[in-house]
Design an enzyme around this catalytic site. Structure first.
Site, PDB file in Angstrom:
ATOM      1  N   LYS A 116       0.466  -1.536  -0.156  1.00  0.00           N
ATOM      2  CA  LYS A 116       0.062  -0.019  -0.112  1.00  0.00           C
ATOM      3  C   LYS A 116       0.520   1.059   0.122  1.00  0.00           C
ATOM      4  O   LYS A 116       0.571   2.167  -1.064  1.00  0.00           O
ATOM      5  CB  LYS A 116      -1.006  -0.252   1.004  1.00  0.00           C
ATOM      6  CG  LYS A 116      -1.747  -1.634   0.832  1.00  0.00           C
ATOM      7  CD  LYS A 116      -2.761  -1.039  -0.207  1.00  0.00           C
ATOM      8  CE  LYS A 116      -3.990  -1.781   0.210  1.00  0.00           C
ATOM      9  NZ  LYS A 116      -3.514  -3.438  -0.131  1.00  0.00           N
ATOM     10  N   LYS A 158      -2.977   2.489   9.047  1.00  0.00           N
ATOM     11  CA  LYS A 158      -3.586   1.116   7.687  1.00  0.00           C
ATOM     12  C   LYS A 158      -2.188   0.354   7.464  1.00  0.00           C
ATOM     13  O   LYS A 158      -1.585   1.221   7.609  1.00  0.00           O
ATOM     14  CB  LYS A 158      -4.202   1.945   5.915  1.00  0.00           C
ATOM     15  CG  LYS A 158      -4.463   3.092   6.566  1.00  0.00           C
ATOM     16  CD  LYS A 158      -5.195   3.543   5.186  1.00  0.00           C
ATOM     17  CE  LYS A 158      -6.109   2.497   4.286  1.00  0.00           C
ATOM     18  NZ  LYS A 158      -6.640   3.129   2.867  1.00  0.00           N
ATOM     19  N   GLY A 164      -9.107  -5.501   3.748  1.00  0.00           N
ATOM     20  CA  GLY A 164     -10.191  -6.431   4.284  1.00  0.00           C
ATOM     21  C   GLY A 164     -10.232  -5.875   6.053  1.00  0.00           C
ATOM     22  O   GLY A 164     -11.277  -6.060   6.524  1.00  0.00           O
ATOM     23  N   LYS A 237     -17.615  -4.523   0.653  1.00  0.00           N
ATOM     24  CA  LYS A 237     -18.873  -3.984   0.078  1.00  0.00           C
ATOM     25  C   LYS A 237     -19.819  -4.529   0.337  1.00  0.00           C
ATOM     26  O   LYS A 237     -20.164  -5.739   0.234  1.00  0.00           O
ATOM     27  CB  LYS A 237     -17.748  -3.741  -0.895  1.00  0.00           C
ATOM     28  CG  LYS A 237     -17.197  -2.882  -1.327  1.00  0.00           C
ATOM     29  CD  LYS A 237     -16.071  -3.417  -2.950  1.00  0.00           C
ATOM     30  CE  LYS A 237     -14.832  -2.533  -2.673  1.00  0.00           C
ATOM     31  NZ  LYS A 237     -14.184  -2.349  -3.582  1.00  0.00           N
ATOM     32  N   ARG A 291      -7.039  -7.320  -9.737  1.00  0.00           N
ATOM     33  CA  ARG A 291      -7.590  -8.705 -10.717  1.00  0.00           C
ATOM     34  C   ARG A 291      -9.522  -8.370 -10.729  1.00  0.00           C
ATOM     35  O   ARG A 291      -9.404  -6.887 -11.088  1.00  0.00           O
ATOM     36  CB  ARG A 291      -7.992  -9.542  -9.217  1.00  0.00           C
ATOM     37  CG  ARG A 291      -8.446  -8.208  -7.988  1.00  0.00           C
ATOM     38  CD  ARG A 291      -8.675  -9.426  -7.129  1.00  0.00           C
ATOM     39  NE  ARG A 291      -9.653  -8.925  -5.332  1.00  0.00           N
ATOM     40  CZ  ARG A 291     -10.248  -7.775  -5.389  1.00  0.00           C
ATOM     41  NH1 ARG A 291     -11.035  -7.876  -5.818  1.00  0.00           N
ATOM     42  NH2 ARG A 291     -10.139  -7.697  -4.183  1.00  0.00           N
ATOM     43  N   VAL A 294     -15.280  -8.624  -7.383  1.00  0.00           N
ATOM     44  CA  VAL A 294     -16.831  -8.966  -7.459  1.00  0.00           C
ATOM     45  C   VAL A 294     -17.511  -8.432  -8.177  1.00  0.00           C
ATOM     46  O   VAL A 294     -18.695  -8.496  -8.535  1.00  0.00           O
ATOM     47  CB  VAL A 294     -16.573  -9.419  -5.761  1.00  0.00           C
ATOM     48  CG1 VAL A 294     -18.435  -9.568  -5.154  1.00  0.00           C
ATOM     49  CG2 VAL A 294     -15.913 -10.049  -4.972  1.00  0.00           C
ATOM     50  N   ARG A 337     -25.004  -7.848  -2.650  1.00  0.00           N
ATOM     51  CA  ARG A 337     -24.308  -9.519  -2.321  1.00  0.00           C
ATOM     52  C   ARG A 337     -24.970 -10.213  -0.972  1.00  0.00           C
ATOM     53  O   ARG A 337     -25.142  -9.821  -0.087  1.00  0.00           O
ATOM     54  CB  ARG A 337     -22.690  -8.726  -1.861  1.00  0.00           C
ATOM     55  CG  ARG A 337     -22.179  -7.957  -2.600  1.00  0.00           C
ATOM     56  CD  ARG A 337     -20.595  -8.648  -1.879  1.00  0.00           C
ATOM     57  NE  ARG A 337     -19.688  -7.180  -2.592  1.00  0.00           N
ATOM     58  CZ  ARG A 337     -18.713  -6.926  -2.322  1.00  0.00           C
ATOM     59  NH1 ARG A 337     -17.424  -8.403  -1.725  1.00  0.00           N
ATOM     60  NH2 ARG A 337     -17.472  -6.760  -3.203  1.00  0.00           N
TER      61      ARG A 337
END
Length: 448
Positions: A116, A158, A164, A237, A291, A294, A337
Site C-alpha cells: 500500500k 493502516k 479487508g 462492500k 484483479r 466481485v 451481495r
C-alpha cells in the site's frame, strides 16, 4: 487464443469464468477441494481435478497442486478469479516460470500495488491524487504525532500489507494516537506477518468510488466508468452501483482520464480497479486491485462489455477491439451481495439449500453457484450469490431491485436478503444520499 483454461477458484466466480470461456469456445478445467466435489462449477466444466481437502491452505491456496492440475490436463492458462491467489505475485511468477499464462497483470504490478505504501507513492508520481498523509511507513511514535498534527485529526492508521479492514484504526484526537498505532501494528503483524503501518487523513463522510480499467499489451488503456461501493460493513462492500449517484458527467470524465493516463505510463496489462475516497468534489486514491472485482457485473450491465472475456483476450496477446469513444454508458445498475449469513448479526449460516428460486425478467441477473440441495460449506467466504439489476435510470433500477429481492427465495439457510429488502425502502438509499459510514450507523440503530 487459448484452447484450455484452468479456473483456480470456486463458487460463483468460477462459474462466471466458465461461462465466458465456453462462449469463446475455450475448454475449461475446474479445480476443487473435497468439500466442493458437487459444486456447480465442477459439474459444468469440461474437466475437473481435486486439489486437496477442505481448508483453503491445502487446496485453493496450494500452488503446487494447481500447477500439477495444469500439467495433467494440458491447460495453457490460469484464471485466478478474485480472492485466493488472484493478487499473489509469487503465484503469478511461478505460473509464468512453468510456461503457463496468468490471466491477469504482471507479477511486478501485482507486487507493486500489493504494497500500500509503494502503491501510493507510485500513483502519486503518475498524477493520481492521494489522501494527505505519511510518505511511507510510520517508523516511530514521535513521527506519527508530528504527521498527525500536520494533516489534522482524525487520522487513520493502516497496515501497509493490509486489506479487508484488518490493521486499520482511527485516532479521533491526540490522546487516541498511541493506542491506535500499537493496535494497528499488532493486528497487521498477526494478519500479514508485517507490522508496517502508514497514516492518512481520516475523511468524515466520503463516498467509495472505484474506476474499472482494461489494458492490452499494445499500450491501450480504457476506463469503463465508475462504481459506487459506499455501502459497507467493517470495510467490506455490501451494495455496489454503476454509475455513482454522487458524480456528474464532468467528474466521471475527469477521474477516468486521470486513471487511464496514469496506467498508460506504468504499462499496466489486463483488468484492474483504482479505488478512491470522494469527498467535497475531490478524489483521493485508496488502493489498486490488480484483479477482477466481485462487483464487476454492474459495469458490464451499463457498458455491455464482458470484462472476463476481455481479460482472457488481452492475456492471450490480442488487442482491445474498442477505443474510449466506443465505451457507452447506458442506464443504471445495482448489485446486492447475497451472503449466507444472518441478515443483522452477520453470523455465518452454512448448510443445505432446501428451496431456491432466482428472480428473472428484463434487466435482472443473478450470479450464483447455488442450486436445490447444494450444501454451502463452512470453510470459505459466505458469498452465496449476487443479485444484479439494470434499469434505464436509477429510479427504475431501484424499483426493479425491490421487486427482484421479493422474488428471490433461498431456503434452508439464513441470508442477507431481508437486510436488502429493508435498505431498498430507506429514503436515504432511494435518494442516493449515503457514505461509507452510513450502513454501520444504520445497523447500530437497528440493533445489529
Amino acid at each position: 487464443m487459448f484452447e484450455k483454461v484452468l479456473i483456480a477458484n470456486r463458487g460463483e466466480i468460477a462459474l462466471r469464468i466458465n461461462r465466458a470461456c465456453k462462449e469463446m469456445g475455450i475448454s475449461t478445467v475446474a479445480v476443487h477441494s473435497t468439500a466442493d466435489a458437487d459444486a456447480m462449477h465442477v459439474r459444468l466444466a469440461d474437466e475437473s481435478v481435486c486439489i486437496g481437502p477442505p481448508p483453503a491452505s491445502q487446496s485453493y491456496l496450494n500452488i503446487p497442486q494447481i500447477i500439477a492440475a495444469c500439467e495433467i490436463t494440458g491447460a495453457e492458462a490460469i484464471h485466478p478469479g478474485y480472492g485466493f491467489l488472484s493478487e499473489n505475485a509469487r503465484f503469478a511468477e511461478i505460473v509464468r516460470e512453468h510456461g503457463i499464462t496468468f490471466i491477469g497483470p504482471t507479477p511486478e504490478h501485482i507486487r507493486l500495488m500489493g504494497d500500500k505504501i509503494a502503491a501510493k507513492q507510485a500513483v502519486k508520481e503518475v498524477g493520481i491524487p492521494t489522501v494527505p498523509g505519511s510518505d511511507g511507513a510510520v517508523t516511530s511514535d514521535t513521527e506519527a504525532a508530528r504527521i498527525a498534527n500536520q494533516i489534522g485529526y482524525p487520522v487513520l492508521i493502516k497496515a501497509s500489507a493490509g486489506g479487508g479492514g484488518r490493521g486499520m484504526k482511527v485516532a479521533e484526537k491526540p490522546s487516541d494516537l498511541m493506542l491506535a498505532l500499537s493496535t494497528a501494528r499488532s493486528e497487521a503483524k498477526a494478519a500479514f506477518g508485517d507490522d508496517a503501518v502508514y497514516m492518512e487523513k481520516y475523511l468524515q463522510k466520503p463516498r467509495h468510488i472505484e474506476v474499472q480499467i482494461l489494458a492490452d499489451s499494445f499500450g491501450k488503456v480504457l476506463h469503463l466508468g465508475e462504481r459506487d461501493c459506499s455501502l459497507q460493513r467493517r470495510h467490506q462492500k455490501v451494495w455496489e452501483e454503476a454509475g455513482s449517484p454522487a458524480l456528474n458527467t464532468a467528474q466521471r470524465e475527469e477521474i477516468g482520464a486521470i486513471v487511464t493516463k496514469a496506467l498508460e505510463k506504468i504499462g499496466y496489462l489486463g483488468a484492474g480497479t483504482i479505488e478512491f475516497l470522494f469527498e467535497e468534489g475531490h478524489f483521493y486514491f485508496i488502493e489498486m486491485n490488480t484483479r477482477l472485482q466481485v462487483e464487476h457485473p454492474v459495469t458490464e450491465m451499463i457498458t455491455g462489455i464482458d470484462i472476463v472475456r476481455e481479460q482472457i483476450r488481452v492475456a492471450a496477446g490480442s488487442p482491445l477491439e474498442m477505443d474510449q469513444r466506443d465505451v457507452v454508458f447506458s442506464g443504471h445498475s445495482i448489485e446486492c451481495r447475497i451472503n449466507a449469513e444472518n441478515p443483522f448479526t452477520f453470523q455465518p449460516s452454512p448448510g443445505t439449500i432446501t428451496t431456491f428460486h432466482a428472480p428473472g425478467g428484463l434487466g435482472v441477473r443473478f450470479d450464483s453457484a447455488m442450486y436445490d440441495g447444494y450444501r454451502i460449506p463452512p470453510y470459505y467466504d459466505s458469498l452465496a450469490g449476487k443479485l444484479i439489476v439494470h434499469g434505464k435510470n436509477r429510479n427504475e433500477c431501484m424499483m426493479r431491485l425491490r421487486r427482484s429481492l421479493d422474488e428471490l427465495v433461498v431456503g434452508g439457510i439464513e441470508t442477507t436478503i431481508p437486510l436488502f429488502q429493508q435498505l431498498v425502502r430507506e429514503p436515504d438509499i432511494h435518494n442516493g444520499d449515503y457514505h461509507i459510514h452510513w450502513l454501520e450507523q444504520y445497523l447500530s440503530k437497528h440493533g445489529a
